[in-house]
Design a protein around this motif. Structure first.
Motif, PDB file in Angstrom:
ATOM      1  N   TRP A  21       0.832  -1.193   0.000  1.00 35.48           N
ATOM      2  CA  TRP A  21       0.000   0.000   0.000  1.00 35.48           C
ATOM      3  C   TRP A  21       0.868   1.245   0.000  1.00 35.48           C
ATOM      4  CZ3 TRP A  21       0.835  -2.341   4.781  1.00 35.48           C
ATOM      5  CH2 TRP A  21       1.231  -1.514   5.825  1.00 35.48           C
ATOM      6  N   VAL A  22       0.242   2.347  -0.381  1.00 37.00           N
ATOM      7  CA  VAL A  22       0.878   3.657  -0.404  1.00 37.00           C
ATOM      8  C   VAL A  22      -0.012   4.625   0.359  1.00 37.00           C
ATOM      9  CG1 VAL A  22       1.496   5.628  -1.867  1.00 37.00           C
ATOM     10  CG2 VAL A  22       2.082   3.303  -2.592  1.00 37.00           C
ATOM     11  N   TYR A  24      -0.727   8.443   0.800  1.00 37.80           N
ATOM     12  CA  TYR A  24      -0.390   9.576  -0.053  1.00 37.80           C
ATOM     13  C   TYR A  24      -1.073  10.865   0.392  1.00 37.80           C
ATOM     14  CZ  TYR A  24      -4.897   9.184  -2.556  1.00 37.80           C
ATOM     15  OH  TYR A  24      -6.237   9.150  -2.893  1.00 37.80           O
ATOM     16  N   GLN A  41       1.984  15.503  -5.436  1.00 36.42           N
ATOM     17  CA  GLN A  41       1.675  14.293  -4.685  1.00 36.42           C
ATOM     18  C   GLN A  41       2.886  13.802  -3.892  1.00 36.42           C
ATOM     19  OE1 GLN A  41      -0.472  11.213  -6.846  1.00 36.42           O
ATOM     20  NE2 GLN A  41      -0.967  12.666  -8.471  1.00 36.42           N
ATOM     21  N   TRP A  43       3.930  10.112  -2.144  1.00 39.16           N
ATOM     22  CA  TRP A  43       3.599   8.701  -1.924  1.00 39.16           C
ATOM     23  C   TRP A  43       4.562   8.133  -0.895  1.00 39.16           C
ATOM     24  CZ3 TRP A  43       3.017   6.215  -7.483  1.00 39.16           C
ATOM     25  CH2 TRP A  43       1.997   6.873  -8.188  1.00 39.16           C
ATOM     26  N   TYR A 138      -5.108   5.703  -8.071  1.00 37.82           N
ATOM     27  CA  TYR A 138      -5.273   4.272  -7.811  1.00 37.82           C
ATOM     28  C   TYR A 138      -4.484   3.444  -8.813  1.00 37.82           C
ATOM     29  CZ  TYR A 138      -8.611   4.727 -11.686  1.00 37.82           C
ATOM     30  OH  TYR A 138      -9.199   5.007 -12.905  1.00 37.82           O
ATOM     31  N   ASP A 139      -4.166   2.222  -8.383  1.00 37.87           N
ATOM     32  CA  ASP A 139      -3.659   1.192  -9.284  1.00 37.87           C
ATOM     33  C   ASP A 139      -4.890   0.479  -9.835  1.00 37.87           C
ATOM     34  OD1 ASP A 139      -2.746  -1.107 -10.486  1.00 37.87           O
ATOM     35  OD2 ASP A 139      -1.788  -1.914  -8.693  1.00 37.87           O
ATOM     36  N   PHE A 146      -4.001   2.472  -2.580  1.00 40.70           N
ATOM     37  CA  PHE A 146      -3.652   3.865  -2.322  1.00 40.70           C
ATOM     38  C   PHE A 146      -4.626   4.448  -1.310  1.00 40.70           C
ATOM     39  CE2 PHE A 146      -1.118   3.233  -6.001  1.00 40.70           C
ATOM     40  CZ  PHE A 146      -0.143   4.228  -5.989  1.00 40.70           C
TER      41      PHE A 146
END
Length: 210
Positions: A21-22, A24, A41, A43, A138-139, A146
């Motif tokens: 996970w990130v 952010y 941003q 991260w 998002y991925d 995220f």
């Protein structure tokens, strides 16, 4: 840094179970004409993955070369996520906007976590009239989750905003059916297209209308 590059570049083959996970933050940047020009941003990689990276850097070159390795890592991250729309999607009245190219970025260690910071410009600056602008980060495969950083008071801020502008986060509210759908996918399985978007929070900007 092959592990992180893999971690940030496997969207086409990953499963729906997050493998990392990130945390952010986003800062909405305005130009001198009061238009939204970019999203800045930050991260912050999860602790376990950050530890793996730090161990790799020690093994590959030691502390003296650490910042050079971090700079190289940032360059590769930009290259990889640039192929995936920088994992960022900005909308005006629900229609997705074109993005510019990331040229400002840095990678560093913050405590025990790796942080990647960058400025993502819009291809065309936008007048922030009313509540027309929003974004998701998002991925798409949900391989990486995220999350807005809940360890700080204001993970969504502004810089140079006209008077009266405000921001807010519409947090994802899990639908039990969607959660069950994601959980039912085997760890080696293929995620449905767009799974990550369905779990993403939405950042919103509201400014006085002209």
């Amino acid at each position: 840094m092959p592990l992180l590059l893999l971690w940030l570049a496997t969207a086409s083959t990953a499963s729906a179970h997050p493998h990392g996970w990130v945390d952010y933050t986003v800062r909405v940047l305005f130009d001198n004409q009061g238009r939204v020009s970019a999203l800045q941003q930050r991260w912050k990689m999860d602790p376990m993955y950050s530890l793996t990276l730090m161990e790799e850097m020690k093994r590959d070159g030691g502390a003296g070369q650490q910042q050079q390795q971090l700079d190289a890592l940032g360059s590769q991250i930009v290259k990889n996520i640039g192929k995936q729309h920088y994992l960022s999607h900005v909308y005006r009245n629900g229609k997705e906007l074109e993005l510019g190219q990331v040229t400002e970025y840095t990678t560093l260690l913050s405590g025990q976590r790796v942080e990647f910071m960058f400025v993502l410009p819009l291809a065309t600056p936008q007048k922030p009239e009313g509540d027309r602008l929003s974004w998701k980060i998002y991925d798409p495969t949900y391989f990486i989750e995220f999350l807005y950083d809940n360890e700080i008071d204001q993970p969504l801020t502004m810089s140079g905003a006209p008077e009266g502008c405000t921001t807010n986060i519409a947090h994802f509210k899990p639908d039990p059916k969607l959660v069950a759908e994601a959980a039912a996918i085997d760890v080696t399985g293929q995620a449905p297209d767009g799974m990550g978007k369905r779990f993403a929070d939405t950042g919103k900007l509201q400014c006085p209308a002209d």
